[in-house]
Write an enzyme that holds these catalytic residues in place. Structure first.
Site, mmCIF file in Angstrom:
data_model
loop_
_atom_site.group_PDB
_atom_site.id
_atom_site.type_symbol
_atom_site.label_atom_id
_atom_site.label_comp_id
_atom_site.label_asym_id
_atom_site.label_seq_id
_atom_site.Cartn_x
_atom_site.Cartn_y
_atom_site.Cartn_z
ATOM 1 N N CYS A 1 -7.322 -5.161 -3.895
ATOM 2 C CA CYS A 1 -7.355 -6.762 -4.268
ATOM 3 C C CYS A 1 -7.327 -6.899 -5.720
ATOM 4 O O CYS A 1 -7.675 -5.847 -6.487
ATOM 5 C CB CYS A 1 -8.647 -7.484 -3.885
ATOM 6 S SG CYS A 1 -8.687 -9.238 -4.016
ATOM 7 N N GLU B 1 7.913 -1.677 9.547
ATOM 8 C CA GLU B 1 7.657 -2.987 10.176
ATOM 9 C C GLU B 1 7.316 -2.749 11.607
ATOM 10 O O GLU B 1 7.704 -3.738 12.335
ATOM 11 C CB GLU B 1 8.895 -3.921 9.845
ATOM 12 C CG GLU B 1 9.226 -3.942 8.534
ATOM 13 C CD GLU B 1 8.335 -4.436 7.615
ATOM 14 O OE1 GLU B 1 7.519 -4.835 7.793
ATOM 15 O OE2 GLU B 1 8.650 -4.223 5.932
ATOM 16 N N ALA C 1 0.874 -1.097 -0.019
ATOM 17 C CA ALA C 1 0.029 0.027 -0.072
ATOM 18 C C ALA C 1 0.788 1.311 -0.003
ATOM 19 O O ALA C 1 0.350 2.314 -0.230
ATOM 20 C CB ALA C 1 -1.129 0.014 1.212
ATOM 21 N N GLY C 2 1.981 1.271 0.168
ATOM 22 C CA GLY C 2 2.977 2.355 0.142
ATOM 23 C C GLY C 2 3.534 2.771 1.416
ATOM 24 O O GLY C 2 3.721 3.977 1.590
ATOM 25 N N LYS C 3 3.579 1.939 2.356
ATOM 26 C CA LYS C 3 3.848 2.386 3.592
ATOM 27 C C LYS C 3 5.390 2.823 3.890
ATOM 28 O O LYS C 3 5.468 3.852 4.225
ATOM 29 C CB LYS C 3 3.578 1.394 4.698
ATOM 30 C CG LYS C 3 2.309 0.892 5.033
ATOM 31 C CD LYS C 3 2.118 -0.497 5.797
ATOM 32 C CE LYS C 3 2.778 -1.518 5.419
ATOM 33 N NZ LYS C 3 1.966 -2.183 4.066
ATOM 34 N N SER C 4 6.353 2.099 3.247
ATOM 35 C CA SER C 4 7.661 2.471 3.244
ATOM 36 C C SER C 4 7.751 3.727 2.357
ATOM 37 O O SER C 4 8.578 4.590 2.810
ATOM 38 C CB SER C 4 8.539 1.344 2.775
ATOM 39 O OG SER C 4 8.586 0.321 3.764
ATOM 40 N N GLN D 1 4.711 -3.802 12.982
ATOM 41 C CA GLN D 1 4.086 -4.955 13.544
ATOM 42 C C GLN D 1 4.893 -6.029 14.241
ATOM 43 O O GLN D 1 4.485 -6.659 14.914
ATOM 44 C CB GLN D 1 3.359 -5.696 12.408
ATOM 45 C CG GLN D 1 4.300 -6.440 11.238
ATOM 46 C CD GLN D 1 4.825 -5.442 10.063
ATOM 47 O OE1 GLN D 1 4.683 -4.508 10.308
ATOM 48 N NE2 GLN D 1 5.194 -6.231 9.287
#
Length: 192
Positions: free
Chosen positions: A145, A88, A13-16, A90
């Site tokens: 998705c 990261e 989703a482009g987090k980094s 999580q």
């Protein structure tokens, strides 16, 4: 006023990318930030945060034994910190998320944590669960998705592209091992 932010999503989703853009914005304004990433994820090299778009930056490593408050406090005393960014997230422990709340509440430094919410079985990671409970701001970054609906789950795939339903919660990998899916398609592959 400093706050703890949790940017969460499924994979890809482009987090980094978002984290690296945020770090760039701070640095462009002459502000100092420190970046952290999980030591167990070395797909792009130890101590590297990399985006699929090709941008990257060096980062401090954390393990489950890292005292985030002590490490950040030490860095802050050496030279004032304006922001902490954690990729990261999580993989943080519950205790480490508490330490990040202390960074915000005691040191007055904003913390931006980025991570996935659930594992390949639809269960929350301990770091994500603590961040969902204690962050001041929750921001969902969206991806899609294969059907075009919002993807909020991650499916782990074997070498033949078949969904894996059991196994260790952590198995680091990228597109070769995981696919983000909507709940409907996730359920069809994993919960059936």
């Amino acid at each position: 006023m400093a706050q703890l932010y949790f940017y969460y999503s499924a994979m890809n989703a482009g987090k980094s990318t978002h984290l690296l853009q945020s770090a760039y914005n701070y640095r462009e304004r002459g502000m100092r930030c420190v970046l952290f990433t999980a030591a167990l994820d070395d797909r792009f090299g130890q101590g590297k945060i990399a985006s699929r778009l090709g941008i990257h930056a060096d980062a401090e490593l954390f393990t489950s034994d890292t005292n985030m408050l002590d490490q950040i406090n030490s860095s802050h005393h050496a030279e004032k910190l304006d922001c902490v960014l954690v990729d990261e997230s999580q993989f943080l422990t519950k205790a480490q998320v508490k330490q990040l709340t202390d960074v915000v509440d005691t040191l007055g430094i904003p913390v931006l944590a980025y991570g996935i919410r659930t594992d390949f079985q639809g269960e929350t990671f301990s770091g994500s669960a603590a961040l969902l409970a204690w962050a001041d701001k929750l921001i969902e970054l969206k991806t899609i998705c294969h059907c075009g609906k919002k993807a909020n789950f991650v499916v782990r795939l074997d070498e033949n592209g078949k969904a894996i339903k059991d196994g260790a919660q952590v198995d680091v990998g990228g597109n070769e091992k995981y696919e983000s899916m909507c709940r409907k398609h996730f359920k069809e592959l994993v919960w059936q």
